[in-house]
Design a protein around this motif. Structure first.
Motif, PDB file in Angstrom:
ATOM      1  N   LEU A   1       0.828  -1.203   0.000  1.00 20.12           N
ATOM      2  CA  LEU A   1       0.000   0.000   0.000  1.00 20.12           C
ATOM      3  C   LEU A   1       0.867   1.259   0.000  1.00 20.12           C
ATOM      4  O   LEU A   1       0.551   2.248  -0.665  1.00 20.12           O
ATOM      5  N   ARG A   2       1.971   1.234   0.732  1.00 18.78           N
ATOM      6  CA  ARG A   2       2.883   2.379   0.749  1.00 18.78           C
ATOM      7  C   ARG A   2       3.361   2.731  -0.658  1.00 18.78           C
ATOM      8  O   ARG A   2       3.434   3.904  -1.025  1.00 18.78           O
ATOM      9  N   HIS A   3       3.684   1.711  -1.459  1.00 19.16           N
ATOM     10  CA  HIS A   3       4.156   1.971  -2.823  1.00 19.16           C
ATOM     11  C   HIS A   3       3.042   2.563  -3.683  1.00 19.16           C
ATOM     12  O   HIS A   3       3.295   3.427  -4.522  1.00 19.16           O
ATOM     13  N   VAL A   4       1.822   2.099  -3.476  1.00 20.46           N
ATOM     14  CA  VAL A   4       0.702   2.586  -4.281  1.00 20.46           C
ATOM     15  C   VAL A   4       0.421   4.055  -3.988  1.00 20.46           C
ATOM     16  O   VAL A   4      -0.008   4.804  -4.869  1.00 20.46           O
ATOM     17  N   ILE A   5       0.671   4.503  -2.756  1.00 19.09           N
ATOM     18  CA  ILE A   5       0.405   5.910  -2.410  1.00 19.09           C
ATOM     19  C   ILE A   5       1.687   6.744  -2.359  1.00 19.09           C
ATOM     20  O   ILE A   5       1.651   7.900  -1.939  1.00 19.09           O
ATOM     21  N   GLY A   6       2.823   6.164  -2.769  1.00 18.68           N
ATOM     22  CA  GLY A   6       4.064   6.923  -2.801  1.00 18.68           C
ATOM     23  C   GLY A   6       4.577   7.320  -1.437  1.00 18.68           C
ATOM     24  O   GLY A   6       5.138   8.401  -1.263  1.00 18.68           O
ATOM     25  N   SER A   7       4.416   6.435  -0.451  1.00 22.08           N
ATOM     26  CA  SER A   7       4.856   6.728   0.916  1.00 22.08           C
ATOM     27  C   SER A   7       6.268   6.201   1.128  1.00 22.08           C
ATOM     28  O   SER A   7       6.524   5.002   0.961  1.00 22.08           O
ATOM     29  N   ASP A   8       7.184   7.082   1.489  1.00 21.88           N
ATOM     30  CA  ASP A   8       8.576   6.701   1.716  1.00 21.88           C
ATOM     31  C   ASP A   8       8.685   5.895   3.012  1.00 21.88           C
ATOM     32  O   ASP A   8       8.201   6.334   4.059  1.00 21.88           O
ATOM     33  N   PRO A   9       9.333   4.713   2.974  1.00 18.37           N
ATOM     34  CA  PRO A   9       9.403   3.868   4.178  1.00 18.37           C
ATOM     35  C   PRO A   9      10.188   4.501   5.323  1.00 18.37           C
ATOM     36  O   PRO A   9       9.982   4.135   6.479  1.00 18.37           O
ATOM     37  N   GLU A  10      11.081   5.452   5.023  1.00 12.28           N
ATOM     38  CA  GLU A  10      11.878   6.082   6.075  1.00 12.28           C
ATOM     39  C   GLU A  10      11.359   7.469   6.433  1.00 12.28           C
ATOM     40  O   GLU A  10      11.182   7.788   7.601  1.00 12.28           O
ATOM     41  N   ALA A  11      11.091   8.295   5.423  1.00  8.11           N
ATOM     42  CA  ALA A  11      10.668   9.668   5.697  1.00  8.11           C
ATOM     43  C   ALA A  11       9.210   9.749   6.135  1.00  8.11           C
ATOM     44  O   ALA A  11       8.858  10.517   7.030  1.00  8.11           O
ATOM     45  N   ASP A  12       8.344   8.941   5.502  1.00  6.06           N
ATOM     46  CA  ASP A  12       6.900   9.044   5.785  1.00  6.06           C
ATOM     47  C   ASP A  12       6.436   8.061   6.858  1.00  6.06           C
ATOM     48  O   ASP A  12       5.633   8.410   7.719  1.00  6.06           O
ATOM     49  N   ARG A  13       6.886   6.797   6.747  1.00  7.21           N
ATOM     50  CA  ARG A  13       6.502   5.748   7.711  1.00  7.21           C
ATOM     51  C   ARG A  13       4.982   5.692   7.890  1.00  7.21           C
ATOM     52  O   ARG A  13       4.466   5.621   8.989  1.00  7.21           O
TER      53      ARG A  13
END
Length: 759
Positions: A132-144
């Motif tokens: 889901l993070r990839h689908v919404i462009g969520s950075d695993p480190e910056a956005d979490r």
């Protein structure tokens, strides 16, 4: 009697000034009994004024004339507002559904608006939220965002609307009575640990994490151990990369606050030990000490009775109130957004709208994070649902345009590889509302019990056309015989094909074939999802882009057909007989009333917890105990197989796809009505009996509770046979009506019985 039972008194608590404490004559506690203990601030530090307000409240408590919500306006003309609020708040049952609250702030767009709704499902740790993070462009480190973990992480409903413009969020919370009930259950478990002379760490663990693992007080109150000190103990290999994401110290709980939280927890544990000692002193006079119990059954009975006595102790309710206040206090630490509260001052909705992404995510994370450095302030376990809207688009997945999606994420399907036979009703109820059901599965170990249960449910209920599968960890599929992408893909799909073949006897060859064709055409293979999208190999980027394209096109109109099945009502009794037996027999084993291959007897505490939820109308399941979902699944599967064998067709379908299109419309209509039927028969019509089951206590109570639940099952789903009872015949007739109406509604035909059949 009322004057003795319901009397208010002033007290000092963590609130500024005086508070009033009393047992409410109308409101019920977590066991469903009237007399829940209430504490409210009086808004004054003056003792004389506090005495005057307490006296007014006692007038309300001592006169039953006031014990109705419609007396509030009269009371407001005679008593102080703070007194009226303390007594009447919570009496009126005007609770708005949390989803409705979120929709009032952020409506969910649908296909008419050009939006496709996708529901993410998968086992715990399969990677659905990471995808889901990839689908919404969520950075695993910056956005979490959203939070991920190999343990149970997503326990609330996540709803994400991808849309240009500002960032918005609407967060709803568990109602106060549910939070209080969870705290009571955690507190009771802690008391049972204390009476067994367990160390303080064990007592704290029972208090801080609910058995169901969805309600974690450690997130809100802080952990028992200092995680900063624990980091000095290194159990990782020197050459192993540390994947733990660090957070900005501004978002972490300070050492001083962690210490204050730990002091408070130590106080709670000390009070739990004191409470259990006081209860034990009274309790052992009649039943002796726990060490005196000779058998496991005697020990279980002793612990159950002790738990009941501990709950009744005055200090138990005082502790529960103090913990609840400590939990509620965490909301005061939220600096951003707007918080709405109920009439009892409990938070019900938090909203925010900003243009800055970093600011937005930093604010929302307090309601969704699971980072250990934020333990002591996180509100995550209290959240019922989170809906966000904004420019949450893929980072670099080669998509031609910004997708218009509504993405739904929630609690995982399960965390066991075996013994999962049904999908929760909170999931199946959404099948009809979404355009795509995306199963996220681990390519290294595909199609374990929980994913297979989902395929069974999706297929038999007529929604196979909505199914898509994203296989994660595909980069870890390795072997000397697997040198290319195609070989690895064929290897995974071969395993899936074998698993689907095992379902043919359960759901029928038609449904199994439809699932297999859907899997062949709608499978995505992904790996390395713990990295940013930009760092993925080109092949996985293309697969991700293909998935997003499939999501967007899921709103395309469903194909229709003019060919219709025709049915004679023969053999339905046999199908429904098999369905009822497939539900009743395993449950008899779970209740400890009989043996069934592969089914173990459930612990009495879990059965009691299940009955508690039905009795109080909180839920129709507890953890993996899902009687409503089980009955629905078995009925739907047998109905689906029966529908798979029509007596004829208005014209022969051109191929298997057209055949399943015609049958799925009927399956879907049947599923809708069976969902209502099973809920009514097992839940709504049986509340009093569930209450009786929960109320059993003392020697032999576990057996009595099991037998009562078996009676509930017998009323709700009576066995069908040649010598069936009148209730069973009426139930069978209901099933006949559901199938007959569904067939006609979906364009099918019901053939009249021949004279020979009628005879």
């Amino acid at each position: 009697m009322a004057e003795k039972s319901f009397t208010a008194s002033k007290s000092r608590s963590n609130r500024p000034g005086w508070s009033v404490t009393f047992r409410h004559p109308v409101r019920t506690d977590s066991r469903g009994e009237r007399g829940i203990k209430v504490r409210r601030g009086l808004g004054t530090s003056d003792e004389e004024e506090a005495n005057r307000l307490v006296a007014q409240l006692n007038e309300l408590l001592h006169d039953e004339y006031w014990w109705s919500g419609d007396r509030r306006s009269d009371a407001e003309s005679r008593y102080e507002r703070v007194v009226v609020s303390a007594f009447f708040d919570g009496i009126e049952a005007s609770r708005i559904d949390p989803e409705t609250r979120r929709s009032e702030v952020i409506p969910l767009p649908d296909a008419d608006d050009g939006y496709s709704t996708v529901m993410f499902l998968g086992t715990t740790g399969a990677g659905k939220t990471t995808l889901l993070r990839h689908v919404i462009g969520s950075d695993p480190e910056a956005d979490r965002f959203p939070s991920t973990s190999t343990a149970k992480t997503t326990t609330a409903d996540f709803e994400i609307v991808t849309s240009p413009g500002s960032y918005e969020a609407a967060v709803t919370f568990m109602p106060e009575h549910e939070v209080r009930a969870h705290i009571d259950e955690c507190l009771e478990e802690a008391c049972l640990e204390a009476i067994q002379k367990k160390p303080d760490g064990k007592i704290a663990a029972a208090l801080l994490e609910h058995r169901e693992q969805r309600f974690r007080l450690s997130y809100v109150l802080g952990g028992w151990t200092d995680t900063a000190a624990a980091e000095a103990d290194d159990f990782s290999f020197d050459d192993e990369q540390d994947t733990a994401v660090e957070i900005d110290e501004a978002e972490a709980v300070s050492p001083e606050e962690r210490e204050r939280n730990h002091v408070r927890l130590k106080e709670f544990v000390s009070r739990i030990k004191t409470l259990t000692a006081e209860v034990e002193e009274k309790f052992t006079g009649s039943l002796g000490k726990i060490a005196d119990q000779k058998t496991a059954d005697d020990r279980a009975t002793w612990l159950e009775l002790f738990g009941v006595e501990a709950f009744k102790h005055q200090q138990f309710s005082n502790l529960a109130l103090d913990i609840t206040e400590e939990v509620a206090d965490r909301f005061s630490k939220i600096e951003d957004g707007d918080l709405q509260r109920s009439s009892t001052d409990w938070p019900v909705l938090w909203t925010i709208e900003v243009d800055d992404r970093e600011h937005f995510l930093s604010a929302v994370r307090w309601f969704s994070s699971n980072h250990h450095k934020q333990f002591g302030r996180l509100l995550t376990p209290l959240v019922d649902g989170i809906r966000v809207k904004g420019p949450l688009f893929p980072e670099a997945a080669d998509t031609s345009e910004e997708p218009r999606l509504v993405l739904l994420d929630g609690q995982g399907l399960g965390h066991t590889a075996t013994s999962v036979s049904s999908v929760s009703t909170r999931i199946t109820n959404k099948f009809a509302k979404v355009d795509m059901i995306l199963l996220v599965d681990n390519a290294q170990q595909p199609m374990q019990a929980a994913p297979l249960a989902l395929l069974r449910s999706v297929g038999s209920s007529g929604f196979a056309r909505k199914l898509a599968i994203a296989f994660t960890h595909f980069d870890q599929v390795k072997g000397a015989n697997l040198g290319s992408f195609e070989q690895k893909r064929d290897h995974v799909l071969g395993s899936v094909g074998n698993a689907i073949a095992s379902l043919r006897d359960i759901v029928g060859s038609g449904v199994a074939g439809a699932i297999e064709r859907q899997v062949d055409n709608h499978s995505i293979f992904l790996g390395g999802l713990d990295r940013r999208t930009a760092k993925l190999p080109g092949g996985f980027k293309r697969e991700l882009a293909r998935l997003i394209d499939m999501m967007q096109h899921a709103i395309e109109p469903v194909e229709r057909t003019d060919c219709s099945p025709m049915y004679e009502f023969k053999g339905l009794e046999i199908a429904m007989h098999d369905a009822i037996d497939a539900f009743r027999d395993p449950w008899c084993a779970k209740l400890g009333l009989s043996y069934h291959d592969g089914i173990s007897k459930e612990h009495w505490t879990r059965i009691k917890a299940l009955s508690r939820r039905f009795a109080n109308h909180w839920a129709d399941e507890y953890d993996t105990l899902t009687p409503v979902a089980d009955l629905l699944a078995r009925l739907q599967e047998e109905a689906s197989k029966w529908l798979d064998r029509p007596a004829g067709w208005t014209r022969q379908p051109e191929d298997d796809d057209e055949r399943e299109i015609a049958l799925d419309a009927i399956r879907e209509a049947v599923f809708k009505e069976l969902s209502r039927l099973t809920k009514n028969r097992l839940t709504d019509e049986q509340v009093a009996h569930w209450r009786d089951a929960y109320d059993f206590s003392g020697p032999g109570s576990a057996g009595k509770r099991s037998r009562m639940i078996e009676e509930i099952h017998d009323h709700a789903a009576p066995r069908i046979s040649a010598a069936m009872s009148a209730d069973a015949r009426a139930f069978l007739e209901q099933l006949h009506d559901i199938l007959r109406d569904a067939i006609r509604e979906a364009g099918g035909q019901v053939l009249p019985l021949s004279a020979k059949q009628s005879a």
